[in-house]
Enzyme design. Structure first.
Site, short mmCIF file in Angstrom:
data_model
loop_
_atom_site.label_atom_id
_atom_site.label_comp_id
_atom_site.label_asym_id
_atom_site.label_seq_id
_atom_site.Cartn_x
_atom_site.Cartn_y
_atom_site.Cartn_z
N GLU A 47 -3.93 -6.60 5.13
CA GLU A 47 -3.55 -5.96 6.41
C GLU A 47 -2.45 -6.78 7.06
OE1 GLU A 47 -6.49 -6.87 9.45
OE2 GLU A 47 -6.02 -5.08 10.62
N ASN A 111 -1.35 0.16 13.34
CA ASN A 111 -1.70 -0.82 12.30
C ASN A 111 -1.85 0.01 11.03
OD1 ASN A 111 -2.88 -2.70 10.64
ND2 ASN A 111 -4.26 -3.51 12.20
N LYS A 128 -4.73 2.70 11.01
CA LYS A 128 -6.07 2.17 11.28
C LYS A 128 -6.74 2.90 12.45
CE LYS A 128 -8.29 -2.37 12.06
NZ LYS A 128 -7.98 -3.81 12.22
N GLU A 147 -6.02 -6.04 19.41
CA GLU A 147 -5.62 -4.81 18.69
C GLU A 147 -5.63 -3.60 19.61
OE1 GLU A 147 -6.47 -4.05 14.57
OE2 GLU A 147 -7.63 -5.91 14.49
N CYS A 173 -9.28 -3.26 7.42
CA CYS A 173 -10.12 -4.30 8.01
C CYS A 173 -11.39 -3.80 8.69
CB CYS A 173 -9.31 -5.18 8.95
SG CYS A 173 -10.22 -6.70 9.31
N ASN A 198 -7.93 -9.14 7.99
CA ASN A 198 -7.71 -10.45 8.62
C ASN A 198 -8.96 -10.69 9.46
OD1 ASN A 198 -4.50 -11.39 8.77
ND2 ASN A 198 -4.73 -9.17 8.63
N1 CDV Z 1 -8.48 -7.32 11.74
C1 CDV Z 1 -9.73 -6.94 12.07
O1 CDV Z 1 -10.00 -5.75 12.22
N2 CDV Z 1 -10.64 -7.93 12.22
C2 CDV Z 1 -12.00 -7.70 12.62
C3 CDV Z 1 -12.56 -8.88 13.39
C4 CDV Z 1 -12.04 -8.94 14.73
C5 CDV Z 1 -14.06 -8.80 13.52
C6 CDV Z 1 -12.91 -7.45 11.42
O2 CDV Z 1 -13.67 -6.48 11.48
O3 CDV Z 1 -12.89 -8.23 10.48
#
Ligand code: CDV
Length: 314
Positions: A47, A111, A128, A147, A173, A198
């Site tokens: 990501e 994103n 996203k 975000e 993510c 991430n």
């Molecule tokens: N980049 C993300 O979406 N990270 C989230 C963190 C903040 C919990 C994740 O779900 O990994």
């Protein structure tokens, strides 16, 4: 009959604020070459792969954010070398980036992830949907997770794409924590789901042992792959970014829910697996034959209600 394709997960170590796009693209190109040398035909990158994980920082000036962290073109002169290298090796790839686009007469920020064909063409796009964190400035916090400030909720839905003889879905993510996202892809016949992430090693909201965060990541990956009979490739950007740590544990998970390949560093690292796309077919015909066994008439609350409403006491 087996249908095999060698797939790579190209995990990225930290990208610092001072790192230029050129430096990052060079690292991506090197990993793509390494994946090619391992026989991979499809490479999954993380990501927001071209920059540091900038939602940890509060910025007042949107112009500065746009310039530093968003791509107004994909590919651009700076990112083109990755597309060229992939085309040279006949490799398809998934990659995530901050997308700045003019839509509906205004600048919009997403994103985003894309699927790029071995011919170097963008053939699929996902924006996203589950955006974690907050939009306000948490002044006392060790870092931010903005975000909800920097991105809009994706407007392209959860789609599958006919890609390199696969039925492929994309997620990003935090989506990996929501079974609904996987099921919507499963209902479209997804055979493989690709996802970049991430994830900070530290929990912003309350103290949590780092091992537990990795544990949650792994049990979710195994459960989501099995329950939807899909191959799942989840790839981290990790390590230290200007002192802020994110965990690795990039994985390739089979439709049987087994981790068949996993990174063991928090640096640039390429892993591969010879993926048999036919693996999930038996599961999809029996245990997870959705047409035969699902009971959507009893699932209505899932789409009618967002948050919890506790049943009143009698
Ligand atoms: N980049 C993300 O979406 N990270 C989230 C963190 C903040 C919990 C994740 O779900 O990994």
């Amino acid at each position: 009959m087996s249908r095999k394709i060698r797939i790579a997960a190209a995990q990225l170590g930290g990208i610092h604020l001072a790192d230029t796009r050129a430096v990052v693209v060079k690292r991506l190109v090197e990993m793509l070459r390494e994946a090619a040398s391992m026989g991979a035909k499809f490479v999954v990158f993380p990501e927001l792969a071209f920059t540091t994980f900038f939602p940890r920082y509060w910025y007042e000036d949107q112009t500065e954010v746009d310039r530093k962290f968003f791509e107004a073109m994909m590919p651009s002169p700076e990112t083109q070398p990755l597309f060229d290298e992939a085309k040279k090796h006949g490799i398809g790839f998934y990659i995530g980036y901050g997308e700045l686009v003019n839509e509906e007469g205004r600048a919009r920020h997403f994103n985003t992830s894309i699927l790029v064909s071995p011919e170097g063409k963008i053939v699929g796009k996902y924006r996203k949907i589950h955006l974690p964190g907050h939009a306000d400035h948490k002044k006392g916090a060790a870092f931010q997770h903005l975000e909800k400030k920097y991105f809009e909720v994706g407007n392209l839905g959860f789609r599958t794409f006919r890609f390199m003889d696969m039925i492929a879905g994309m997620l990003i993510c935090n989506d990996r924590r929501w079974p609904e996202a996987f099921r919507v892809l499963g209902l479209q016949g997804a055979e493989i789901v690709t996802l970049g992430f991430n994830t900070p090693t530290e929990n912003l909201h309350y103290p949590e042992p780092p091992h537990l965060r990795v544990h949650h990541h792994l049990i979710m990956a195994q459960a989501m792959a099995f329950q939807n009979a899909v191959w799942l490739v989840e790839v981290a950007k990790c390590g230290f970014e200007d002192g802020f740590r994110m965990f690795g544990h990039s994985v390739i998970v089979s439709p049987g829910g087994e981790i068949v390949a996993k990174t063991n560093s928090e640096e640039d690292e390429v892993i591969v697996h010879n993926v048999d796309l036919s693996y999930g077919e038996n599961l999809r015909k029996t245990m997870f034959n959705l047409a035969a066994h699902r009971r959507p008439e009893h699932y209505k609350l899932i789409v009618e209600r967002t948050g919890v409403e506790v049943t009143p006491a009698n």
